[in-house]
Design a protein around this motif. Structure first.
Motif, PDB file in Angstrom:
ATOM      1  N   SER A 103      10.125   7.880   0.384  1.00 53.71           N
ATOM      2  CA  SER A 103      10.591   7.613   1.735  1.00 53.71           C
ATOM      3  C   SER A 103      10.250   8.766   2.687  1.00 53.71           C
ATOM      4  O   SER A 103      10.555   9.932   2.413  1.00 53.71           O
ATOM      5  N   LYS A 153       1.909   1.709  -2.084  1.00 54.97           N
ATOM      6  CA  LYS A 153       2.878   1.037  -1.230  1.00 54.97           C
ATOM      7  C   LYS A 153       3.815   2.033  -0.540  1.00 54.97           C
ATOM      8  O   LYS A 153       4.077   3.119  -1.057  1.00 54.97           O
ATOM      9  N   HIS A 208      -1.079  10.709  -8.490  1.00 55.05           N
ATOM     10  CA  HIS A 208       0.120   9.870  -8.540  1.00 55.05           C
ATOM     11  C   HIS A 208       1.354  10.727  -8.792  1.00 55.05           C
ATOM     12  O   HIS A 208       2.405  10.549  -8.152  1.00 55.05           O
ATOM     13  N   PHE A 251       0.866  -6.245  -6.918  1.00 56.77           N
ATOM     14  CA  PHE A 251       1.800  -5.121  -6.900  1.00 56.77           C
ATOM     15  C   PHE A 251       1.622  -4.176  -8.091  1.00 56.77           C
ATOM     16  O   PHE A 251       2.120  -3.073  -8.082  1.00 56.77           O
ATOM     17  N   THR A 293       4.438  11.159  -6.149  1.00 53.22           N
ATOM     18  CA  THR A 293       5.756  10.676  -6.574  1.00 53.22           C
ATOM     19  C   THR A 293       6.798  11.768  -6.434  1.00 53.22           C
ATOM     20  O   THR A 293       7.964  11.502  -6.112  1.00 53.22           O
ATOM     21  N   THR A 308       4.815   2.441   9.149  1.00 54.73           N
ATOM     22  CA  THR A 308       3.772   2.866   8.219  1.00 54.73           C
ATOM     23  C   THR A 308       2.428   2.865   8.932  1.00 54.73           C
ATOM     24  O   THR A 308       2.081   1.914   9.638  1.00 54.73           O
ATOM     25  N   ALA A 319       0.521   1.165 -10.021  1.00 54.15           N
ATOM     26  CA  ALA A 319       1.003   1.140  -8.642  1.00 54.15           C
ATOM     27  C   ALA A 319       1.602   2.487  -8.267  1.00 54.15           C
ATOM     28  O   ALA A 319       2.122   3.211  -9.114  1.00 54.15           O
ATOM     29  N   ARG A 342       7.658   2.892   0.658  1.00 56.42           N
ATOM     30  CA  ARG A 342       8.951   2.554   0.074  1.00 56.42           C
ATOM     31  C   ARG A 342       9.880   1.876   1.083  1.00 56.42           C
ATOM     32  O   ARG A 342      10.552   0.895   0.755  1.00 56.42           O
ATOM     33  N   ASP A 343       9.909   2.403   2.345  1.00 54.35           N
ATOM     34  CA  ASP A 343      10.874   1.866   3.305  1.00 54.35           C
ATOM     35  C   ASP A 343      10.335   2.076   4.721  1.00 54.35           C
ATOM     36  O   ASP A 343       9.162   2.395   4.916  1.00 54.35           O
ATOM     37  N   THR A 361       4.290   3.972  -5.439  1.00 54.60           N
ATOM     38  CA  THR A 361       5.229   3.778  -4.340  1.00 54.60           C
ATOM     39  C   THR A 361       5.489   5.140  -3.699  1.00 54.60           C
ATOM     40  O   THR A 361       6.028   6.049  -4.336  1.00 54.60           O
ATOM     41  N   TYR A 405      -0.430  -1.364   0.738  1.00 52.13           N
ATOM     42  CA  TYR A 405       0.529  -2.381   1.191  1.00 52.13           C
ATOM     43  C   TYR A 405       1.742  -1.732   1.854  1.00 52.13           C
ATOM     44  O   TYR A 405       2.266  -0.705   1.394  1.00 52.13           O
ATOM     45  N   SER A 406       2.181  -2.361   2.953  1.00 52.82           N
ATOM     46  CA  SER A 406       3.463  -1.998   3.570  1.00 52.82           C
ATOM     47  C   SER A 406       3.942  -3.175   4.399  1.00 52.82           C
ATOM     48  O   SER A 406       3.142  -3.861   5.041  1.00 52.82           O
TER      49      SER A 406
END
Length: 872
Positions: free
Chosen positions: A152, A185, A122, A180, A126, A217, A147, A187-188, A149, A211-212
């Motif tokens: 980008s 996930k 993680h 969530f 990140t 993605t 979670a 990000r964008d 994220t 998830y997206s």
């Protein structure tokens, strides 16, 4: 008049103008159907080849590989590709597996790093891999605690294969309704790829682990075992399953992956769904792509696929197994807007006690060189499409079902933008159904069947074999329909029913009806051209054959055997008497029997004694009377009865044609004919001899005779089901007239060019012999002409015009042999079979020169003569 030609070549060779002429004869050909016989030998003044030219010398090329060889080569190449890929790993798509376990740590690349926990992974992700890493190698099992994220535009690979032990680790998310809190996930919308490989993933969360909601993605799962409810939500992006095994839990009834595009590679197995509330792929706008040679198996108890489209590429195989408790129900197994199967296979296996809605439902269903197999179950419809069904290019559809309540293959919408609702082309359909309460093949728009084979079998059918609100066209196809206990099983066409050069066999066993009201063929117009249609209506619910409003045409162009036979075990009318269609029959014979299972001579027989085709155009009035518009048949047994209106009262109708061609020609020692397939043949010949046999499946029959056919009349009787013809082999006209003897060479002696003027005799006598072996001799005439005047062989353009003459007798001055024929001999009214014309050296073909002017000394000259034999 029949004319026979023999072309003969003359050579003139000279030193002091020595001239010689040589005749070369051809072979005798059949004259029974010829107007002209030609006997020709052409001078070959060019070089002669010393070696034969064979086919292999011209356009020689390597022999093509057989289909089996190609298949073996293709399989070999596939193996090579797999080995090549395995030896050259690619982080995006290649498994790292089956490596030897070693105590040495894996050598890492610059972009790879070992991670010992989910938290460490993680932290790396990140921070975008600290600007270095994008591939993370697990050396322990991970438990997701929070979670993640993904930054980008950042992409990564999480590889669960231990760098030391080569064992696959696990990635586990605990059960959690708050999706969530534990999701991985995007990000964008910037391009992001998350690649999970060589691991076991467990997720019992309500909405999955990844998830997206962004279209850029991509989730990749490679060599992954999954246990849980839902693996991922990628509603606008792409998800790739490459060698994935998924065992679904039943806690929330969610699908495996919800994704805009789902791509299948390698082997995928999905199983263990919940009871009646789970769909494997359940998004109306999803697009499923099964890549080349992918092998996918889905075990479901509810519905396998609900999506926008399915595309199956070359070699792909999709197996769907429906497994539910006995007596339970499942929804439509595959429900999509567009299903395209190309060079691939789709198999659906359903337990016999399972009830389903449609098995395959689509807006558009297309097969190209593909296979679809559906077996078992109690369903509404096996294959249904709103707009169009296309089954083409050697595709095969096999349907084996206990019970079907709707159309087996059904196009349902009348507002489709296509004129053709169902197209079956160069393909095979086999349907075996226990009970069909609906139609077997049905459409709201046109049904077109080209170059295909359909086998439609039902123990019981309550509606139509084929039903369309528009047109039904069958070209060059074979359709077999069999039912043991039908109610209808017929053809219902809203507009025109057309059959061209096709074979249709319907065998409808029956029952005692409560009321008889059905017709086998219902349409506005019916046209059968060169077709072979047999209807066996042993079902007493049928009251008639045709329920047609406008016209019925049964046309046989005489090019090949064709027929229409309707046979029943009870009274069956030809048409619905409430309607008055115009009926036009163009065929060889019309036979009607007034008794069940008749085997003898027809009660009514309409034909021409010489077996030529005839035309009968008529209508049947509502009062049963007959109105005849055209009739070219002879006034034989049955014609008056048709006029009397009894034509509609009989149980067996046969309209057809027996083909016949004698391929033996003038070979009187064999019988070699082409007729109807499997027809029975009896030849009575030479007064006392008889030969019996059966034509093969192509209609060919060949046999040597115990003794040659004499010059006489012989009869051959050919029987094919409800049809029979007697052909006369009239060898009184098959005898021949031939020029069987003429000079093989003509030589003129040496000529002194100073004494060229005058008529020059041949060195030898010449004989012309004509044989007339016809039973009835009607005269003949023999003529000769010059196809080429005497011309020098050196190519200097010297031609001796009118230098050849023909002199019949000593008192005759002789006629010049030019390019216009002159008569050599013509028979009187009475003459013998053999005529021999003998000419001494000073008669027949002679050389006549006016002088030496224009003649080259020491040069060769050549001419070409043509003998013309003409007879009545």
């Amino acid at each position: 008049m029949r004319t026979s030609l023999k072309k003969v070549t003359l050579f003139v060779l000279s030193t002091a103008l020595v001239v010689s002429v040589m005749f070369m004869g051809g072979t005798t050909t059949s004259i029974n159907a010829e107007e002209t016989k030609k006997y020709t030998t052409t001078v070959n003044s060019g070089d002669v080849l010393t070696e034969n030219v064979t086919q292999s010398d011209v356009g020689k090329k390597e022999p093509s590989e057989t289909e089996e060889a190609l298949k073996e080569n293709f399989e070999d190449k596939t193996t090579e590709i797999e080995i090549s890929v395995a030896e050259t790993p690619n982080e995006e798509s290649v498994l790292i597996e089956d490596l030897e376990v070693t105590s040495e740590t894996r050598v890492l690349k610059e972009n790879e790093v070992i991670v010992s926990s989910y938290d460490e992974f993680h932290a790396y992700v990140t921070n975008r891999g600290n600007g270095i890493y994008d591939t993370y190698i697990m050396n322990d099992d991970f438990l997701i605690t929070k979670a993640l994220t993904v930054p980008s535009g950042y992409s990564f690979i999480l590889d669960g294969k231990d760098p030391v032990t080569n064992e696959n680790h696990s990635l586990t998310a605990p059960a959690n309704d708050d999706f969530f809190n534990l999701a991985i996930k995007a990000r964008d919308n910037k391009e992001t790829t998350m690649h999970f490989k060589n691991m076991t993933i467990t997720s019992n969360g309500k909405y999955g682990l990844m998830y997206s909601s962004y279209e850029n993605t991509t989730f990749i799962y490679e060599n992954v075992n999954f246990y849980g409810t839902t693996l991922a939500q990628n509603t606008k992006g792409t998800s790739i399953l490459h060698n994935v095994s998924a065992t679904m839990a039943s806690r929330y009834g969610q699908e495996l992956i919800r994704s805009k595009t789902i791509i299948f590679r390698g082997e995928t197995l999905i199983r263990g769904l919940s009871n009646n509330n789970s769909t494997t792929f359940n998004t109306a706008d999803s697009n499923l792509i099964f890549e080349e040679y992918s092998q996918t198996t889905i075990q479901t108890d509810y519905r396998a696929i609900y999506a926008n489209s399915i595309v199956m590429k070359r070699g792909a195989n999709l197996d769907i197994e429906v497994i539910v408790n006995e007596g339970a129900s499942a929804l439509t197994i595959v429900n999509v807007k567009a299903l395209t199967i190309e060079n691939a296979s789709l198999n659906v296996i359903i337990d016999e006690t399972t009830r389903t809605s449609a098995i395959i439902s689509a807006d558009e269903f297309a097969m190209n060189h593909a296979n679809v197999n559906i077996k078992g179950g109690i369903s509404w419809q096996p294959i249904v499409a709103k707009n169009r069904v296309q089954i083409t290019n050697e595709s095969q559809v096999m349907i084996d079902s206990v019970y079907v309540s709707g159309g087996i293959i059904d196009q349902t919408e009348s507002t489709t933008p296509y004129d053709t609702g169902i197209l079956i082309e160069n393909s095979t359909i086999v349907a075996n159904v226990g009970t069909a309460t609906g139609n077997i093949i049905a459409a709201r728009k046109d049904i077109v069947i080209n170059d295909s084979t359909l086998e439609l079998n039902a123990d019981k059918i309550d509606r139509n074999a084929i039903n369309t609100a528009s047109n039904l066209t069958i070209n060059r196809s074979t359709i077999l329909a069999d039912s043991d206990n039908p109610r209808i099983g017929s053809v219902l066409v809203g507009k025109k029913f057309t059959v061209n050069d096709s074979d249709i066999l319907v065998d409808a066993e029956g029952k005692v009806p409560t009321s008889s009201r059905y017709y086998m063929i219902t349409a506005k117009d019916v046209e059968f051209v060169n077709a072979r249609i047999e209807l066996y209506l042993n079902d007493m619910e049928y009251v008639g054959i045709f329920d047609v409003a406008n016209s019925i045409t049964i046309a046989d162009e005489g090019m090949k055997p064709s027929w229409f036979v309707a046979e029943a075990n009870h009274k069956v009318d030809l048409i619905n008497k409430a309607k008055t269609p115009i009926i036009e029959i163009n065929s060889q014979q019309i036979n009607v029997w007034n008794e069940v299972n008749a085997t003898g001579t027809p009660d009514y027989k309409i034909y021409n004694s010489d077996n030529r085709m005839g035309t009968l155009k008529f209508s049947i009035n509502k009062d049963g009377s007959i109105k005849i518009y055209t009739n070219t048949f002879e006034n034989e047994n049955g014609l008056m009865d048709i006029k009397a209106g009894t034509f509609t009262e009989h149980a067996i109708y046969a309209i057809g044609h027996i083909a016949f061609s004698n391929q033996a020609n003038d070979d009187l020692s064999v019988l070699n004919i082409k007729t109807n397939p499997n027809a029975e043949i009896v030849l009575n010949y030479n007064k006392t001899e008889q030969l019996q046999g059966t034509a093969d499946a192509d209609g060919q029959y060949f046999s040597k005779l115990d003794q040659p056919l004499s010059v006489d009349y012989h009869t051959i009787t050919i029987t094919d089901g409800r049809f029979q013809i007697v052909e006369v082999l009239d060898y009184t006209i098959y005898g021949s007239v031939d020029l069987v003897n003429y000079p093989s060479s003509i030589q003129f002696g040496s000529i002194d060019i100073k004494n060229a003027a005058g008529t020059h005799h041949r060195d030898e006598a010449m004989t012309l012999r004509v044989e007339d072996t016809r039973y009835e001799r009607t005269g003949w005439k023999l003529e000769v002409r010059a196809k080429q005047e005497m011309t020098d062989t050196a190519g200097r353009g010297s031609t001796l015009n009118n230098s050849l003459i023909f002199k019949n007798n000593s008192s005759h001055n002789g006629n010049a042999i030019t390019n216009k024929p002159i008569v050599v001999y013509e028979t009187p009214d009475q003459y013998d079979a053999v005529t021999e014309l003998q000419f001494d050296q000073d008669l027949g073909v002679l050389l006549e020169l006016t002088g030496a002017n224009g003649i080259y000394a020491n040069a060769g000259y050549t001419a070409e003569l043509e003998w013309i034999l003409t007879f009545n």
